[in-house]
Motif scaffolding. Structure first.
Motif, PDB file in Angstrom:
ATOM      1  N   SER A   1       0.863  -1.179   0.000  1.00 22.32           N
ATOM      2  CA  SER A   1       0.000   0.000   0.000  1.00 22.32           C
ATOM      3  C   SER A   1       0.902   1.233   0.000  1.00 22.32           C
ATOM      4  N   SER A   2       0.296   2.374  -0.240  1.00 23.39           N
ATOM      5  CA  SER A   2       1.068   3.604  -0.360  1.00 23.39           C
ATOM      6  C   SER A   2       1.896   3.854   0.899  1.00 23.39           C
ATOM      7  N   GLY A   3       3.164   4.146   0.707  1.00 24.53           N
ATOM      8  CA  GLY A   3       4.065   4.418   1.824  1.00 24.53           C
ATOM      9  C   GLY A   3       4.856   3.211   2.294  1.00 24.53           C
ATOM     10  N   ASN A   4       4.498   2.005   1.810  1.00 19.57           N
ATOM     11  CA  ASN A   4       5.249   0.810   2.195  1.00 19.57           C
ATOM     12  C   ASN A   4       6.657   0.850   1.605  1.00 19.57           C
ATOM     13  N   THR A   5       7.620   0.448   2.399  1.00 17.25           N
ATOM     14  CA  THR A   5       9.005   0.348   1.934  1.00 17.25           C
ATOM     15  C   THR A   5       9.405  -1.115   1.896  1.00 17.25           C
ATOM     16  N   ILE A   6       9.975  -1.513   0.771  1.00 20.99           N
ATOM     17  CA  ILE A   6      10.471  -2.875   0.608  1.00 20.99           C
ATOM     18  C   ILE A   6      11.987  -2.789   0.506  1.00 20.99           C
ATOM     19  N   ARG A   7      12.665  -3.630   1.271  1.00 19.81           N
ATOM     20  CA  ARG A   7      14.126  -3.602   1.328  1.00 19.81           C
ATOM     21  C   ARG A   7      14.700  -4.945   0.908  1.00 19.81           C
ATOM     22  N   ILE A   8      15.844  -4.903   0.276  1.00 19.28           N
ATOM     23  CA  ILE A   8      16.616  -6.107   0.003  1.00 19.28           C
ATOM     24  C   ILE A   8      17.774  -6.097   0.986  1.00 19.28           C
ATOM     25  N   VAL A   9      17.793  -7.110   1.854  1.00 20.43           N
ATOM     26  CA  VAL A   9      18.764  -7.162   2.946  1.00 20.43           C
ATOM     27  C   VAL A   9      19.723  -8.321   2.721  1.00 20.43           C
ATOM     28  N   TRP A  10      21.014  -8.019   2.797  1.00 21.55           N
ATOM     29  CA  TRP A  10      22.063  -9.028   2.702  1.00 21.55           C
ATOM     30  C   TRP A  10      22.552  -9.327   4.111  1.00 21.55           C
ATOM     31  N   THR A  11      22.747 -10.633   4.412  1.00 21.53           N
ATOM     32  CA  THR A  11      23.291 -11.061   5.695  1.00 21.53           C
ATOM     33  C   THR A  11      24.544 -11.878   5.435  1.00 21.53           C
ATOM     34  N   SER A  12      25.594 -11.622   6.201  1.00 24.60           N
ATOM     35  CA  SER A  12      26.854 -12.340   6.009  1.00 24.60           C
ATOM     36  C   SER A  12      26.682 -13.817   6.336  1.00 24.60           C
ATOM     37  N   GLU A  13      27.624 -14.601   5.866  1.00 27.71           N
ATOM     38  CA  GLU A  13      27.549 -16.047   6.082  1.00 27.71           C
ATOM     39  C   GLU A  13      27.583 -16.396   7.560  1.00 27.71           C
ATOM     40  N   SER A  14      28.341 -15.646   8.332  1.00 25.06           N
ATOM     41  CA  SER A  14      28.414 -15.901   9.768  1.00 25.06           C
ATOM     42  C   SER A  14      27.179 -15.374  10.502  1.00 25.06           C
ATOM     43  N   GLY A  15      26.416 -14.505   9.845  1.00 26.62           N
ATOM     44  CA  GLY A  15      25.221 -13.937  10.472  1.00 26.62           C
ATOM     45  C   GLY A  15      25.510 -12.743  11.356  1.00 26.62           C
ATOM     46  N   SER A  16      26.764 -12.332  11.436  1.00 24.34           N
ATOM     47  CA  SER A  16      27.121 -11.232  12.331  1.00 24.34           C
ATOM     48  C   SER A  16      26.912  -9.862  11.699  1.00 24.34           C
ATOM     49  N   ASN A  17      26.866  -9.772  10.375  1.00 21.84           N
ATOM     50  CA  ASN A  17      26.688  -8.489   9.694  1.00 21.84           C
ATOM     51  C   ASN A  17      25.517  -8.565   8.733  1.00 21.84           C
ATOM     52  N   SER A  18      24.826  -7.457   8.589  1.00 19.33           N
ATOM     53  CA  SER A  18      23.781  -7.353   7.579  1.00 19.33           C
ATOM     54  C   SER A  18      23.763  -5.924   7.056  1.00 19.33           C
ATOM     55  N   ALA A  19      23.247  -5.787   5.840  1.00 16.66           N
ATOM     56  CA  ALA A  19      23.185  -4.469   5.220  1.00 16.66           C
ATOM     57  C   ALA A  19      22.006  -4.427   4.263  1.00 16.66           C
ATOM     58  N   THR A  20      21.363  -3.266   4.192  1.00 20.63           N
ATOM     59  CA  THR A  20      20.314  -3.061   3.214  1.00 20.63           C
ATOM     60  C   THR A  20      20.972  -2.658   1.909  1.00 20.63           C
ATOM     61  N   LEU A  21      20.806  -3.496   0.880  1.00 22.49           N
ATOM     62  CA  LEU A  21      21.426  -3.223  -0.408  1.00 22.49           C
ATOM     63  C   LEU A  21      20.619  -2.221  -1.218  1.00 22.49           C
ATOM     64  N   GLN A  22      19.286  -2.292  -1.116  1.00 23.91           N
ATOM     65  CA  GLN A  22      18.423  -1.381  -1.874  1.00 23.91           C
ATOM     66  C   GLN A  22      17.079  -1.313  -1.164  1.00 23.91           C
ATOM     67  N   SER A  23      16.457  -0.174  -1.214  1.00 23.66           N
ATOM     68  CA  SER A  23      15.100  -0.043  -0.681  1.00 23.66           C
ATOM     69  C   SER A  23      14.246   0.719  -1.696  1.00 23.66           C
ATOM     70  N   TRP A  24      12.941   0.460  -1.632  1.00 20.47           N
ATOM     71  CA  TRP A  24      11.999   1.068  -2.562  1.00 20.47           C
ATOM     72  C   TRP A  24      10.724   1.361  -1.790  1.00 20.47           C
ATOM     73  N   THR A  25      10.174   2.559  -1.972  1.00 19.94           N
ATOM     74  CA  THR A  25       8.938   2.944  -1.310  1.00 19.94           C
ATOM     75  C   THR A  25       7.857   3.129  -2.359  1.00 19.94           C
ATOM     76  N   TYR A  26       6.721   2.463  -2.142  1.00 25.12           N
ATOM     77  CA  TYR A  26       5.590   2.529  -3.076  1.00 25.12           C
ATOM     78  C   TYR A  26       4.800   3.811  -2.794  1.00 25.12           C
ATOM     79  N   ASN A  27       4.627   4.609  -3.812  1.00 24.19           N
ATOM     80  CA  ASN A  27       3.843   5.837  -3.702  1.00 24.19           C
ATOM     81  C   ASN A  27       2.670   5.752  -4.658  1.00 24.19           C
ATOM     82  N   GLY A  28       1.680   4.961  -4.294  1.00 23.53           N
ATOM     83  CA  GLY A  28       0.558   4.737  -5.200  1.00 23.53           C
ATOM     84  C   GLY A  28      -0.621   5.404  -4.753  1.00 23.53           C
TER      85      GLY A  28
END
Length: 145
Positions: free
Chosen positions: A118-145
């Motif tokens: 719905s309008s205002g929702n943000t979808i993120r693609i999150v990468w997590t390291s193999e050890s699970g100790s680090n994560s990062a958002t690679l890209q995010s997108w917000t729906y403005n419908g």
């Protein structure tokens, strides 16, 4: 006492330089050993990949197509899509021939997958390291419908 003899006498130079070198070597060894003891050496390889993704949402169907546009090849087991009702791993079947998510690969999420944008929702693609100790958002997108 001759003044010229005082300037030419360098008998104490060698021991002073030796002590300085011993202290420097000790400090360097302590830093290297401390790094591995504290586990900081394991996190050096846990850097997030550099990648760009595009999002194409069709409100009529509703379906969301996410495409890896450019950047590093990524193990799909390390990627999650979060937001808009989704908390899903990148499907392994939607990868290229080398089992990685490469530039040009895409995946589609539909309402049956839990997609609810719905309008205002943000979808993120999150990468997590193999050890699970680090994560990062690679890209995010917000729906403005």
């Amino acid at each position: 006492m001759q003044l010229t003899h005082l300037f030419k006498d360098d008998s104490a130079v060698s021991p002073v330089i030796g002590v300085i070198l011993m202290v420097a070597i000790t400090v360097i060894l302590a830093a290297v050993i401390g790094t591995f003891v504290l586990g900081l050496g394991d996190q050096v390889g846990d850097t997030a990949p550099q990648a760009s993704f595009s999002f194409d949402y069709d409100d009529a169907t509703p379906e969301l197509i996410i495409t890896h546009e450019s950047g590093d090849a990524i193990d799909p087991a390390r990627l999650k899509v979060i937001g808009g009702g989704l908390d899903a791993a990148w499907p392994a079947a939607d990868t290229g021939s080398d089992d990685n998510v490469n530039a040009g690969d895409s995946t589609t999420f539909v309402a049956g997958d839990g997609l609810s944008v719905s309008s205002g929702n943000t979808i993120r693609i999150v990468w997590t390291s193999e050890s699970g100790s680090n994560s990062a958002t690679l890209q995010s997108w917000t729906y403005n419908g």
